[in-house]
Design a protein around this motif. Structure first.
Motif, mmCIF file in Angstrom:
data_model
loop_
_atom_site.group_PDB
_atom_site.id
_atom_site.type_symbol
_atom_site.label_atom_id
_atom_site.label_comp_id
_atom_site.label_asym_id
_atom_site.label_seq_id
_atom_site.Cartn_x
_atom_site.Cartn_y
_atom_site.Cartn_z
ATOM 1 N N PRO A 1 9.522 0.016 -5.723
ATOM 2 C CA PRO A 1 10.314 1.244 -5.613
ATOM 3 C C PRO A 1 11.776 0.977 -5.256
ATOM 4 C CG PRO A 1 8.825 1.041 -3.736
ATOM 5 C CD PRO A 1 8.506 -0.084 -4.674
ATOM 6 N N TYR A 2 12.101 -0.252 -4.812
ATOM 7 C CA TYR A 2 13.475 -0.584 -4.413
ATOM 8 C C TYR A 2 14.286 -1.189 -5.549
ATOM 9 C CZ TYR A 2 11.228 0.077 0.090
ATOM 10 O OH TYR A 2 10.515 0.606 1.132
ATOM 11 N N CYS A 3 13.685 -2.204 -6.238
ATOM 12 C CA CYS A 3 14.461 -2.888 -7.271
ATOM 13 C C CYS A 3 13.870 -2.737 -8.675
ATOM 14 C CB CYS A 3 14.604 -4.380 -6.928
ATOM 15 S SG CYS A 3 13.065 -5.324 -7.053
ATOM 16 N N GLY A 4 12.641 -2.236 -8.786
ATOM 17 C CA GLY A 4 12.014 -2.028 -10.090
ATOM 18 C C GLY A 4 11.338 -3.251 -10.670
ATOM 19 N N PHE A 5 11.315 -4.349 -9.923
ATOM 20 C CA PHE A 5 10.678 -5.574 -10.399
ATOM 21 C C PHE A 5 9.171 -5.338 -10.545
ATOM 22 C CE2 PHE A 5 9.308 -10.097 -9.820
ATOM 23 C CZ PHE A 5 10.066 -10.654 -10.839
ATOM 24 N N ALA A 6 8.568 -5.925 -11.593
ATOM 25 C CA ALA A 6 7.164 -5.625 -11.907
ATOM 26 C C ALA A 6 6.153 -6.549 -11.233
ATOM 27 C CB ALA A 6 6.950 -5.668 -13.416
ATOM 28 N N GLN A 7 6.588 -7.579 -10.567
ATOM 29 C CA GLN A 7 5.652 -8.507 -9.925
ATOM 30 C C GLN A 7 5.646 -8.305 -8.421
ATOM 31 O OE1 GLN A 7 3.601 -10.628 -11.444
ATOM 32 N NE2 GLN A 7 4.368 -10.093 -13.474
ATOM 33 N N ASP A 8 4.439 -8.180 -7.854
ATOM 34 C CA ASP A 8 4.319 -8.092 -6.401
ATOM 35 C C ASP A 8 3.046 -8.786 -5.987
ATOM 36 O OD1 ASP A 8 1.995 -6.237 -6.204
ATOM 37 O OD2 ASP A 8 3.381 -4.797 -7.095
ATOM 38 N N ARG A 9 2.875 -8.953 -4.699
ATOM 39 C CA ARG A 9 1.619 -9.524 -4.197
ATOM 40 C C ARG A 9 1.104 -8.631 -3.084
ATOM 41 N NH1 ARG A 9 1.807 -12.908 0.362
ATOM 42 N NH2 ARG A 9 3.873 -13.000 1.274
ATOM 43 N N VAL A 10 -0.227 -8.583 -2.978
ATOM 44 C CA VAL A 10 -0.850 -7.767 -1.950
ATOM 45 C C VAL A 10 -0.874 -8.580 -0.658
ATOM 46 C CG1 VAL A 10 -2.971 -6.607 -1.246
ATOM 47 C CG2 VAL A 10 -2.243 -6.524 -3.632
ATOM 48 N N VAL A 11 -0.299 -7.999 0.401
ATOM 49 C CA VAL A 11 -0.228 -8.657 1.701
ATOM 50 C C VAL A 11 -1.432 -8.262 2.560
ATOM 51 C CG1 VAL A 11 1.174 -8.930 3.796
ATOM 52 C CG2 VAL A 11 2.292 -8.665 1.588
ATOM 53 N N ASP A 12 -1.841 -6.980 2.465
ATOM 54 C CA ASP A 12 -2.928 -6.474 3.299
ATOM 55 C C ASP A 12 -3.619 -5.315 2.589
ATOM 56 O OD1 ASP A 12 -4.463 -6.182 5.723
ATOM 57 O OD2 ASP A 12 -3.201 -4.472 6.242
ATOM 58 N N SER A 13 -4.950 -5.228 2.723
ATOM 59 C CA SER A 13 -5.730 -4.114 2.167
ATOM 60 C C SER A 13 -6.626 -3.544 3.251
ATOM 61 C CB SER A 13 -6.620 -4.586 1.016
ATOM 62 O OG SER A 13 -5.860 -4.915 -0.097
ATOM 63 N N ARG A 14 -6.658 -2.225 3.323
ATOM 64 C CA ARG A 14 -7.526 -1.552 4.296
ATOM 65 C C ARG A 14 -8.029 -0.240 3.721
ATOM 66 N NH1 ARG A 14 -4.284 -2.147 10.013
ATOM 67 N NH2 ARG A 14 -4.070 -4.406 9.876
ATOM 68 N N GLU A 15 -9.229 0.151 4.148
ATOM 69 C CA GLU A 15 -9.735 1.476 3.796
ATOM 70 C C GLU A 15 -8.972 2.506 4.614
ATOM 71 O OE1 GLU A 15 -13.855 2.403 4.329
ATOM 72 O OE2 GLU A 15 -14.446 1.180 2.626
ATOM 73 N N SER A 16 -8.765 3.682 4.023
ATOM 74 C CA SER A 16 -8.128 4.752 4.787
ATOM 75 C C SER A 16 -9.106 5.254 5.848
ATOM 76 C CB SER A 16 -7.730 5.901 3.868
ATOM 77 O OG SER A 16 -8.885 6.539 3.374
ATOM 78 N N LYS A 17 -8.603 6.037 6.795
ATOM 79 C CA LYS A 17 -9.452 6.562 7.864
ATOM 80 C C LYS A 17 -10.582 7.421 7.311
ATOM 81 C CE LYS A 17 -5.762 6.474 11.219
ATOM 82 N NZ LYS A 17 -4.762 7.256 11.924
#
Length: 157
Positions: free
Chosen positions: A4-20
């Motif tokens: 959402p900041y620079c529009g670059f298409a590559q990212d990595r997942v740092v953390d995953s959690r279920e919502s409450k």
């Protein structure tokens, strides 16, 4: 996923959690272009498959309702549960394969009756009498005569 900041298409997942509420998954991502972090939420697509009734109302497709109708039609008939399950599976697949996520009850009913006709003609007549809403004995008789004439034509071949 675009940053959402620079529009670059590559990212990595740092953390995953279920919502409450346990109805979605929260993921912290880090952009590989600008190294900023952002959060995304994944949710199951819950748009239901619908059937359109004769009067135009829309109703959520219900496997159990189809199975219940088949069980009534096949009561005290030599039709195995696996055959009924197969008809329900085919019916559900037919509704799910619809590009609009909906089918008319007339299409669904005709599919079920076609399958029943090949398995047990008495169950077919029972299902058809409710589905087609026979008003009197004449309509019932016409359906039986058509069924018998088709059977006689097949025997002659």
């Amino acid at each position: 996923m675009r940053c959402p900041y620079c529009g670059f298409a590559q990212d990595r997942v740092v953390d995953s959690r279920e919502s409450k509420e346990a109805d979605s998954i929260r993921r912290r991502r880090e952009c590989e272009g600008c190294n900023k972090r952002f959060t995304t939420y994944e949710r199951i697509d819950e748009i239901p498959y619908m059937v359109v009734k004769k009067d135009g109302r829309r109703e959520k497709f219900d496997r159990q309702k189809v199975l219940s109708g088949l069980l009534h039609a096949c009561e005290k008939r030599p039709v195995s549960a696996s055959k009924l399950e197969q008809i329900v599976d085919e019916t559900e697949a037919y509704v799910v394969d619809s590009p609009e996520r909906e089918r008319s009850t007339s299409e669904v009913g005709e599919l079920i009756m076609t399958r029943l006709k090949g398995i047990d003609t008495v169950a077919y007549i029972r299902f058809a009498s409710v589905y087609r809403d026979f008003k009197d004995v004449r309509e019932f008789k016409e359906e039986l005569e058509e069924l018998l004439s088709n059977r006689d034509n097949q025997k002659r071949r």
